[in-house]
Motif scaffolding. Structure first.
Motif, short mmCIF file in Angstrom:
data_model
loop_
_atom_site.label_atom_id
_atom_site.label_comp_id
_atom_site.label_asym_id
_atom_site.label_seq_id
_atom_site.Cartn_x
_atom_site.Cartn_y
_atom_site.Cartn_z
N ILE A 73 0.81 -1.22 0.00
CA ILE A 73 0.00 0.00 0.00
C ILE A 73 0.85 1.27 0.00
O ILE A 73 0.61 2.18 -0.80
CB ILE A 73 -0.97 0.00 1.20
N SER A 74 1.85 1.32 0.86
CA SER A 74 2.66 2.55 0.95
C SER A 74 3.91 2.52 0.08
O SER A 74 4.56 3.55 -0.09
CB SER A 74 3.06 2.79 2.41
N GLY A 75 4.26 1.33 -0.46
CA GLY A 75 5.48 1.23 -1.26
C GLY A 75 6.74 1.39 -0.41
O GLY A 75 7.77 1.83 -0.90
N SER A 76 6.64 1.00 0.87
CA SER A 76 7.76 1.17 1.80
C SER A 76 8.70 -0.03 1.79
O SER A 76 8.56 -0.93 0.97
CB SER A 76 7.22 1.41 3.21
N GLU A 77 9.62 -0.06 2.76
CA GLU A 77 10.61 -1.13 2.86
C GLU A 77 9.94 -2.49 3.01
O GLU A 77 8.80 -2.60 3.46
CB GLU A 77 11.54 -0.87 4.04
N VAL A 78 10.70 -3.53 2.61
CA VAL A 78 10.19 -4.90 2.67
C VAL A 78 11.23 -5.80 3.32
O VAL A 78 12.39 -5.43 3.49
CB VAL A 78 9.84 -5.44 1.26
N ARG A 79 10.78 -7.01 3.65
CA ARG A 79 11.67 -8.08 4.13
C ARG A 79 11.43 -9.30 3.26
O ARG A 79 10.35 -9.48 2.72
CB ARG A 79 11.38 -8.42 5.59
N ASP A 80 12.45 -10.17 3.17
CA ASP A 80 12.27 -11.42 2.45
C ASP A 80 13.25 -12.44 3.02
O ASP A 80 14.42 -12.14 3.25
CB ASP A 80 12.54 -11.23 0.95
N LEU A 85 15.68 -0.84 -11.46
CA LEU A 85 16.37 -2.13 -11.46
C LEU A 85 17.80 -2.06 -10.93
O LEU A 85 18.28 -3.02 -10.34
CB LEU A 85 16.41 -2.69 -12.89
N GLU A 86 18.44 -0.93 -11.11
CA GLU A 86 19.86 -0.86 -10.78
C GLU A 86 20.13 -1.21 -9.33
O GLU A 86 20.97 -2.07 -9.01
CB GLU A 86 20.40 0.54 -11.09
N GLY A 87 19.41 -0.58 -8.41
CA GLY A 87 19.64 -0.83 -6.99
C GLY A 87 19.24 -2.24 -6.59
O GLY A 87 19.96 -2.91 -5.83
N PHE A 88 18.09 -2.71 -7.08
CA PHE A 88 17.63 -4.04 -6.72
C PHE A 88 18.56 -5.11 -7.28
O PHE A 88 18.83 -6.12 -6.63
CB PHE A 88 16.20 -4.25 -7.21
N ASN A 89 19.06 -4.91 -8.49
CA ASN A 89 19.98 -5.88 -9.08
C ASN A 89 21.27 -6.00 -8.27
O ASN A 89 21.82 -7.09 -8.11
CB ASN A 89 20.30 -5.50 -10.53
N LEU A 103 21.54 -5.61 -5.10
CA LEU A 103 21.20 -6.40 -3.92
C LEU A 103 21.13 -7.89 -4.27
O LEU A 103 21.65 -8.74 -3.54
CB LEU A 103 19.86 -5.94 -3.35
N GLN A 104 20.50 -8.22 -5.39
CA GLN A 104 20.35 -9.62 -5.79
C GLN A 104 21.69 -10.28 -6.08
O GLN A 104 21.89 -11.46 -5.77
CB GLN A 104 19.45 -9.72 -7.03
N GLN A 105 22.59 -9.53 -6.68
CA GLN A 105 23.89 -10.11 -7.04
C GLN A 105 24.71 -10.48 -5.82
O GLN A 105 25.63 -11.29 -5.91
CB GLN A 105 24.65 -9.11 -7.92
N ARG A 106 24.34 -9.94 -4.65
CA ARG A 106 25.04 -10.28 -3.41
C ARG A 106 24.34 -11.41 -2.66
O ARG A 106 24.78 -11.78 -1.57
CB ARG A 106 25.13 -9.05 -2.50
N ASN A 107 23.28 -11.95 -3.23
CA ASN A 107 22.50 -12.98 -2.54
C ASN A 107 22.80 -14.35 -3.13
O ASN A 107 22.34 -14.69 -4.21
CB ASN A 107 21.00 -12.67 -2.69
N PRO A 108 23.56 -15.19 -2.41
CA PRO A 108 23.93 -16.51 -2.95
C PRO A 108 22.73 -17.43 -3.14
O PRO A 108 22.79 -18.38 -3.93
CB PRO A 108 24.90 -17.06 -1.91
N TRP A 168 18.14 -10.99 -14.33
CA TRP A 168 18.54 -9.60 -14.14
C TRP A 168 19.87 -9.25 -14.78
O TRP A 168 20.25 -8.09 -14.84
CB TRP A 168 18.55 -9.21 -12.65
N THR A 169 20.62 -10.26 -15.29
CA THR A 169 21.87 -9.98 -15.99
C THR A 169 22.04 -10.93 -17.16
O THR A 169 22.36 -12.09 -16.94
CB THR A 169 23.09 -10.12 -15.05
N PRO A 170 21.84 -10.54 -18.40
CA PRO A 170 21.37 -9.22 -18.81
C PRO A 170 19.91 -9.02 -18.39
O PRO A 170 19.22 -9.98 -18.06
CB PRO A 170 21.51 -9.26 -20.34
N VAL A 171 19.45 -7.81 -18.43
CA VAL A 171 18.11 -7.48 -17.96
C VAL A 171 17.06 -8.19 -18.79
O VAL A 171 17.00 -8.05 -20.00
CB VAL A 171 17.89 -5.96 -18.00
#
Length: 258
Positions: A144-151, A165-169, A171-176, A185-188
């Motif tokens: 609803i608010s478009g605020s921070e999330v957890r996963d 995409l730049e910021g989220f990508n 983050l994903q690239q650091r997630n094993p 996400w690479t390539p997009v």
């Protein structure tokens, strides 16, 4: 001023009383689960209380409740109880039925395919929801608010929101845990730039099979706006204990893992 003060006092007294009643119900209710993050308690034959809940889960639950098209496969929400200390508890329907995690081993191939097709139809209705103005333009954020999330594939710590995409990508690239999906996400991939309302934890344990064969999706802790491919990543990540056919059928029926 005296009237304002009296109203404030009455409001505070009501909140204290409301919290006390909730505490009584939690104390005398039947605990279904209780861990470090939250507790689920059955307080009436047809009601449970879950909490404390994150703002993300509250928003995801309320957003689903606001859409009539989703009511057939989501628990009915009775109210959100916000305590005086700021913690939120969701009072909702107790869904009668069996967990799909228990049902799946007893199904034959036809039965499993039928369940997955029904589930994917339900998810398609989620994905058809339109972003509210309050979250407009967010790629990854709460419902609803478009605020921070957890996963759970990252940690219990909040992150985001992300508007591109730049910021989220990064983050994903650091997630094993998600490297096997890096092609999205690479390539997009075009699906990376499209955001949809997502349950975010689509595992067998989070689906209830009702007596009439219909399904109900529970546990909306990770719900929010995520890239189009995210639901698929999570049914791969959440496949524990691993059961034959589940992930393969979800990939096939959805057509996402291509």
């Amino acid at each position: 001023m005296a009237i304002v003060h009296l109203l404030s006092l009455l409001t505070d007294l009501w909140k204290r009383f409301d919290d006390y009643i909730l505490d009584l119900r939690l104390h005398f209710g039947h605990t279904i689960t209780d861990d470090a993050q939250r507790r689920i308690t059955r307080i009436f034959p047809n009601q449970v209380v879950k909490g404390p809940c994150t703002q993300q889960e509250v928003e995801g639950t309320l957003f689903a409740a606001q859409h009539a098209a989703l009511h057939s496969f989501t628990p009915r929400i009775h109210r959100i109880h916000e305590r005086r200390d700021g913690r939120a508890f969701i009072i909702m329907e107790f869904v009668e039925g069996e967990n799909l995690l228990d049902v799946w081993p007893r199904l034959d191939d036809v039965g499993r395919r039928d369940v997955v097709k029904q589930l994917w139809r339900n998810l398609q209705q989620l994905r058809a929801c339109v972003q509210p103005v309050s979250a407009s333009g967010v790629l990854v954020g709460s419902a609803i608010s478009g605020s921070e999330v957890r996963d759970g594939s990252y940690s219990l710590d909040p992150f985001g929101p992300f508007w591109n995409l730049e910021g989220f990508n990064r983050l994903q690239q650091r997630n094993p845990n998600l490297q096997r999906f890096s092609r999205f996400w690479t390539p997009v991939d075009k699906r990376a730039a499209s955001t949809v309302f997502t349950h975010g934890d689509m595992a067998l344990r989070n689906v209830i099979v009702r007596q009439d064969g219909s399904l109900c999706l529970i546990d909306w802790e990770a719900a929010g706006w995520w890239p189009e491919y995210w639901e698929m990543c999570k049914w791969h990540f959440g496949d524990w204990p691993r059961l034959p056919g589940w992930v393969d059928l979800m990939d096939e029926v959805s057509g996402l893992n291509v």
